[in-house]
Scaffold this motif. Structure first.
Motif, PDB file in Angstrom:
ATOM      1  N   PRO A   1     -17.509  22.370  35.538  1.00 54.26           N
ATOM      2  CA  PRO A   1     -16.394  23.113  35.932  1.00 54.26           C
ATOM      3  C   PRO A   1     -15.027  22.802  35.188  1.00 54.26           C
ATOM      4  O   PRO A   1     -14.204  23.607  35.275  1.00 54.26           O
ATOM      5  CB  PRO A   1     -16.257  22.571  37.551  1.00 54.26           C
TER       6      PRO A   1
ATOM      7  N   ALA B   1      -9.911  24.442  34.436  1.00 52.76           N
ATOM      8  CA  ALA B   1     -10.929  24.737  35.363  1.00 52.76           C
ATOM      9  C   ALA B   1     -11.331  26.186  34.775  1.00 52.76           C
ATOM     10  O   ALA B   1     -10.601  27.010  34.201  1.00 52.76           O
ATOM     11  CB  ALA B   1     -10.361  25.081  36.733  1.00 52.76           C
ATOM     12  N   ARG B   2     -12.830  26.066  34.533  1.00 55.87           N
ATOM     13  CA  ARG B   2     -13.423  27.256  34.357  1.00 55.87           C
ATOM     14  C   ARG B   2     -13.190  28.417  34.755  1.00 55.87           C
ATOM     15  O   ARG B   2     -12.700  29.617  33.882  1.00 55.87           O
ATOM     16  CB  ARG B   2     -15.113  27.220  34.617  1.00 55.87           C
ATOM     17  N   GLU B   3     -12.667  28.707  36.060  1.00 54.68           N
ATOM     18  CA  GLU B   3     -12.406  29.903  36.746  1.00 54.68           C
ATOM     19  C   GLU B   3     -11.048  30.431  36.178  1.00 54.68           C
ATOM     20  O   GLU B   3     -10.465  31.408  36.555  1.00 54.68           O
ATOM     21  CB  GLU B   3     -12.331  29.759  38.083  1.00 54.68           C
ATOM     22  N   ASP B   4     -10.157  29.499  35.541  1.00 56.28           N
ATOM     23  CA  ASP B   4      -8.741  29.804  35.190  1.00 56.28           C
ATOM     24  C   ASP B   4      -8.976  30.613  33.795  1.00 56.28           C
ATOM     25  O   ASP B   4      -7.598  31.251  33.210  1.00 56.28           O
ATOM     26  CB  ASP B   4      -8.017  28.682  34.909  1.00 56.28           C
TER      27      ASP B   4
ATOM     28  N   HIS C   1     -10.397  34.074  31.576  1.00 57.64           N
ATOM     29  CA  HIS C   1     -10.859  35.305  31.831  1.00 57.64           C
ATOM     30  C   HIS C   1     -11.491  35.762  30.442  1.00 57.64           C
ATOM     31  O   HIS C   1     -10.721  36.184  29.771  1.00 57.64           O
ATOM     32  CB  HIS C   1      -9.417  36.113  32.276  1.00 57.64           C
TER      33      HIS C   1
END
Length: 184
Positions: A20, A102-105, A107
């Motif tokens: 993650p 964090a991976r989700e940060d 795009h």
């Protein structure tokens, strides 16, 4: 001995978890007396790093978040202020530390992948299904990335261009069409 993709997948790839947190840079120095740091970004561009809302430091095996209170690009580096780091002494303790995001940060554009997700994947012949080896590293030195592939005959390097790389599935493998002799 060459293995088929199916044999390799069933023994090596299934169940591989994505981390993650991804390495995104390194603190290389302090900047000023208010606790700012200079960061060598490992993202696609310094601007990508500067837009991150927070970064993480690994402390005692745990990832600890630090909000980026300010970040600007300066000569291919980032000058940043991290929440809670407010003087040069605190900043100096961070020098040489790897930063994570964090991976989700991030795009990603369609068809783009994190290098961390590609490393360790099987490299497979797109037509025959023959397993050539495993992607060990991706080198970026200019016009295109170079894949470093571990094979039973040693290390092989291949440009990561459409001529050779036919498709990438970060959950399964990298499918290629090599030129004759590339893996001999």
């Amino acid at each position: 001995m060459w293995y088929t993709y199916k044999e390799y997948f069933e023994t090596e790839v299934q169940g591989k978890m994505k981390n993650p947190y991804l390495e995104c840079g390194k603190i290389v120095n302090t900047h000023g007396v208010k606790g700012e740091v200079k960061i060598e970004p490992w993202c696609d561009s310094p601007g990508v790093f500067a837009r991150l809302p927070k970064v993480f430091l690994k402390e005692n095996g745990e990832f600890v978040a630090y909000k980026l209170v300010r970040a600007s690009v300066f000569k291919q580096l980032i000058v940043a202020g991290l929440e809670g780091i407010d003087d040069m002494d605190k900043a100096m303790l961070l020098k040489g530390r790897t930063l994570y995001a964090a991976r989700e940060d991030f795009h990603l554009k369609k068809g783009a992948y994190f290098i961390a997700d590609l490393e360790g994947l099987p490299v497979i012949d797109d037509e025959s299904g023959v397993l050539y080896g495993t992607l060990r590293e991706v080198i970026n030195r200019g016009a295109s990335d170079i894949y470093v592939i571990d094979t039973e005959n040693g290390e092989r390097m291949m440009p990561a261009v459409e001529e050779f790389v036919k498709r990438v599935d970060p959950d399964a493998g990298i499918y290629i069409r090599p030129i004759e002799g590339m893996f001999d």
